[in-house]
Design a protein around this motif. Structure first.
Motif, short mmCIF file in Angstrom:
data_model
loop_
_atom_site.label_atom_id
_atom_site.label_comp_id
_atom_site.label_asym_id
_atom_site.label_seq_id
_atom_site.Cartn_x
_atom_site.Cartn_y
_atom_site.Cartn_z
N ARG A 113 0.87 -1.19 0.00
CA ARG A 113 0.00 0.00 0.00
C ARG A 113 0.90 1.23 0.00
O ARG A 113 1.81 1.32 0.82
N GLU A 115 1.16 4.07 1.38
CA GLU A 115 0.76 4.94 2.49
C GLU A 115 1.96 5.73 2.93
O GLU A 115 3.08 5.44 2.55
N TYR A 122 4.17 0.44 6.72
CA TYR A 122 5.13 0.27 5.63
C TYR A 122 4.39 0.21 4.31
O TYR A 122 3.18 0.03 4.27
N PHE A 125 4.26 -4.55 3.51
CA PHE A 125 4.15 -5.13 4.85
C PHE A 125 3.67 -6.57 4.66
O PHE A 125 3.50 -7.03 3.54
N ALA A 130 -7.13 -15.01 7.65
CA ALA A 130 -7.99 -16.19 7.58
C ALA A 130 -9.34 -15.79 7.03
O ALA A 130 -9.84 -14.70 7.33
N GLU A 131 -9.92 -16.65 6.22
CA GLU A 131 -11.25 -16.40 5.66
C GLU A 131 -12.08 -17.66 5.85
O GLU A 131 -11.63 -18.76 5.50
N LEU A 261 -12.41 -0.53 4.47
CA LEU A 261 -12.73 -1.19 3.22
C LEU A 261 -14.25 -1.33 3.14
O LEU A 261 -14.91 -1.47 4.17
N TYR A 263 -16.32 -3.59 1.84
CA TYR A 263 -17.08 -4.83 1.61
C TYR A 263 -17.79 -5.39 2.84
O TYR A 263 -18.40 -6.43 2.77
N LEU A 283 -4.94 -6.41 14.44
CA LEU A 283 -5.65 -7.45 13.69
C LEU A 283 -7.05 -6.94 13.46
O LEU A 283 -7.64 -6.36 14.37
N GLY A 285 -10.97 -7.29 10.99
CA GLY A 285 -11.72 -8.02 9.97
C GLY A 285 -13.20 -7.83 10.13
O GLY A 285 -13.67 -6.89 10.79
N ALA A 306 -7.36 -10.14 9.03
CA ALA A 306 -5.93 -10.15 8.72
C ALA A 306 -5.21 -9.37 9.81
O ALA A 306 -5.80 -8.49 10.46
N ARG A 311 3.55 -5.62 13.04
CA ARG A 311 3.01 -5.13 14.32
C ARG A 311 3.02 -6.25 15.36
O ARG A 311 3.33 -6.01 16.53
P1 HAM Z 1 -6.91 -4.02 7.07
O1 HAM Z 1 -7.54 -3.44 8.29
O2 HAM Z 1 -6.75 -3.13 5.91
O3 HAM Z 1 -7.81 -5.27 6.69
O4 HAM Z 1 -5.51 -4.62 7.45
C1 HAM Z 1 -5.37 -5.61 8.47
C2 HAM Z 1 -4.11 -5.37 9.28
O5 HAM Z 1 -2.97 -5.30 8.44
C3 HAM Z 1 -4.08 -4.05 10.03
O6 HAM Z 1 -4.81 -4.14 11.24
C4 HAM Z 1 -2.60 -3.86 10.27
O7 HAM Z 1 -2.18 -4.64 11.38
C5 HAM Z 1 -2.00 -4.44 9.02
N1 HAM Z 1 -1.65 -3.36 8.07
C6 HAM Z 1 -2.46 -2.73 7.20
N2 HAM Z 1 -1.78 -1.79 6.50
C7 HAM Z 1 -0.51 -1.82 6.95
C8 HAM Z 1 0.69 -1.10 6.63
N3 HAM Z 1 0.72 -0.16 5.68
N4 HAM Z 1 1.84 -1.40 7.31
C9 HAM Z 1 1.83 -2.36 8.27
N5 HAM Z 1 0.73 -3.08 8.60
C10 HAM Z 1 -0.42 -2.81 7.96
C11 HAM Z 1 -7.58 -6.08 5.61
O8 HAM Z 1 -6.56 -6.10 4.97
C12 HAM Z 1 -8.70 -7.07 5.36
N6 HAM Z 1 -8.33 -7.89 4.18
C13 HAM Z 1 -8.94 -7.95 6.59
C14 HAM Z 1 -10.00 -8.97 6.35
C15 HAM Z 1 -9.81 -10.25 6.03
N7 HAM Z 1 -11.30 -8.75 6.37
C16 HAM Z 1 -11.93 -9.87 6.07
N8 HAM Z 1 -11.05 -10.80 5.84
#
Ligand code: HAM
Length: 414
Positions: A113, A115, A122, A125, A130-131, A261, A263, A283, A285, A306, A311
């Motif tokens: 990403r 960011e 980062y 990262f 899990a899904e 997000l 969805y 963490l 989701g 996720a 972290r």
């Molecule tokens: P998310 O909240 O965007 O959700 O990211 C999940 C975790 O990834 C965050 O809580 C954080 O710990 C880590 N994270 C996100 N961005 C960064 C970054 N730039 N640097 C370091 N760590 C980061 C998702 O990604 C969804 N896919 C979660 C999910 C799974 N929902 C349903 N299934």
């Protein structure tokens, strides 16, 4: 002299200490996920851009500002995956797995990403995720959250990380609530921060996530979803909390969680800590019942999470360092091949063994001390003639001669 090249901003090399810590986090999560019946999938790091643009929401920060998107040599628009969920949904559909539900998926790998980098954030990262795809029952949400808690516990993070839980209701509840929010914030449009004013038109729910001080009181006064929940959405929410109690997972209700997000529906949750400064979400989701259909599949209700490996590594203890190696030192050029035989015999028996590549005997012994080797195996011309080795305990300095064939046994049963 050419310039020293640097890694891409926000991306890091993982050298042995950090890499071992990351692996420990991933292995721990993988082991817990297996206990809950999750099987590991790997999807490609690159996807058709539409996999993400369709699913995460065109107005989400990730899609609008943060994706690494480029045209490849064939002119196709590809994106380095910013997260794993959309890709897993795509894979579920492409591999015909919507016929064999539930699917319980674990994954681990790098995400990208664009960011603003800072501690704990980062541009490349790593996530474990899990899904749980198929069941619409709140029991599935609760079990998945219990597994997330178990992963944190297995990493020694029982204290200091709180589960914050919310419901976004179903589509109908959310439409009524969104209309009420637009009316509320619309009445105070001029007092809103600039970001929130833009969100009012594009994605009003995200205003609730605003960190801007001037939005704070308006957010606090905003109508809550609770009043707009349909009966079935309320049942899901009530059941989830009852099941979580049965799993023994404590939680705090926090209506402000809306997630970045688009969805999600029904359940959303975040495990947060105050030990990581601004990047306190470890963490996160929630439930996403419409996403598989957006990938061209049937309706497959799903829930997932996720976690950021960086972290989790920052919060958890590093694994113990591997045992120091036995060092094999030939004392004469002629003994080199016998030294190789000793090295290989030790390794074949599962004993870590190393040798120095050059230098006189003294230099090589110094190398052994640098590695904190507990023992050295010395082979000179005399030993070569007798087919023996000298085994030197580097802590006590004691040394004894033994047949090469007995070397492995000297390290005891393994
Ligand atoms: P998310 O909240 O965007 O959700 O990211 C999940 C975790 O990834 C965050 O809580 C954080 O710990 C880590 N994270 C996100 N961005 C960064 C970054 N730039 N640097 C370091 N760590 C980061 C998702 O990604 C969804 N896919 C979660 C999910 C799974 N929902 C349903 N299934």
């Amino acid at each position: 002299m050419p310039d020293k090249l640097q890694p891409v901003r926000g991306m890091r090399d993982l050298l042995p200490g950090d890499q071992a810590h990351h692996l420990h986090v991933v292995d721990t999560a993988r082991r817990v996920a297996a206990l809950y019946g999750f099987a590991e999938w790997s999807t490609p790091i690159l996807e058709d851009t539409r996999v993400f643009s369709r699913s995460l929401g065109e107005t989400s920060d990730v899609v609008a500002k943060e994706m690494y998107t480029f045209a490849d040599r064939d002119g196709d628009s590809l994106t380095l995956r910013p997260e794993g969920t959309a890709a897993v949904c795509r894979a579920l559909v492409n591999n015909g797995l919507t016929q064999t539900l539930p699917q319980k998926v674990f994954y681990a790998g790098p995400m990208f990403r664009h960011e603003r980098p800072q501690a704990g954030r980062y541009r490349q990262f790593h996530q474990i995720g899990a899904e749980l795809m198929g069941p619409s029952e709140p029991l599935a949400d609760a079990e998945l959250i219990a597994m997330a808690r178990a992963i944190l516990d297995a990493l020694g993070l029982r204290d200091g990380i709180t589960l914050e839980l919310n419901t976004l209701g179903d589509t109908e509840s959310r439409a009524a609530w969104t209309a009420a929010l637009v009316e509320h914030f619309g009445r105070h449009r001029d007092s809103l921060s600039e970001d929130s004013r833009a969100r009012l038109d594009r994605n009003p729910l995200r205003i609730l996530d605003s960190k801007a001080p001037r939005d704070r009181s308006l957010v606090a006064e905003a109508p809550s979803l609770d009043r707009f929940l349909t009966d079935s959405a309320r049942r899901h929410w009530d059941d989830l909390r009852a099941r979580l109690a049965a799993f023994g997972v404590p939680f705090t209700e926090r209506p402000a969680i809306v997630r970045g997000l688009d969805y999600y529906g029904h359940t959303v949750f975040e495990f947060t800590t105050d030990r990581l400064g601004a990047q306190g979400t470890v963490l996160a989701g929630g439930r996403y019942d419409g996403l598989v259909a957006e990938m061209g599949g049937p309706s497959v209700p799903s829930v997932g999470f996720a976690a950021g490996v960086e972290r989790l590594a920052m919060l958890s203890a590093a694994p113990p360092a591997p045992a120091a190696p036995v060092v094999v030192v030939p004392m004469a050029e002629a003994a080199q091949d016998a030294a190789i035989a000793a090295l290989q015999a030790l390794r074949a028996a599962g004993i870590r063994a190393e040798t120095a590549y050059r230098g006189n005997v003294r230099r090589r012994m110094e190398g052994a001390n640098r590695l904190s080797a507990p023992a050295a195996v010395l082979i000179g011309e005399d030993e070569l003639a007798r087919n023996t080795v000298q085994l030197k305990d580097l802590r006590s300095g004691e040394q004894r001669e033994l047949p090469l064939a007995d070397l492995v046994r000297a390290f005891g049963p393994r």
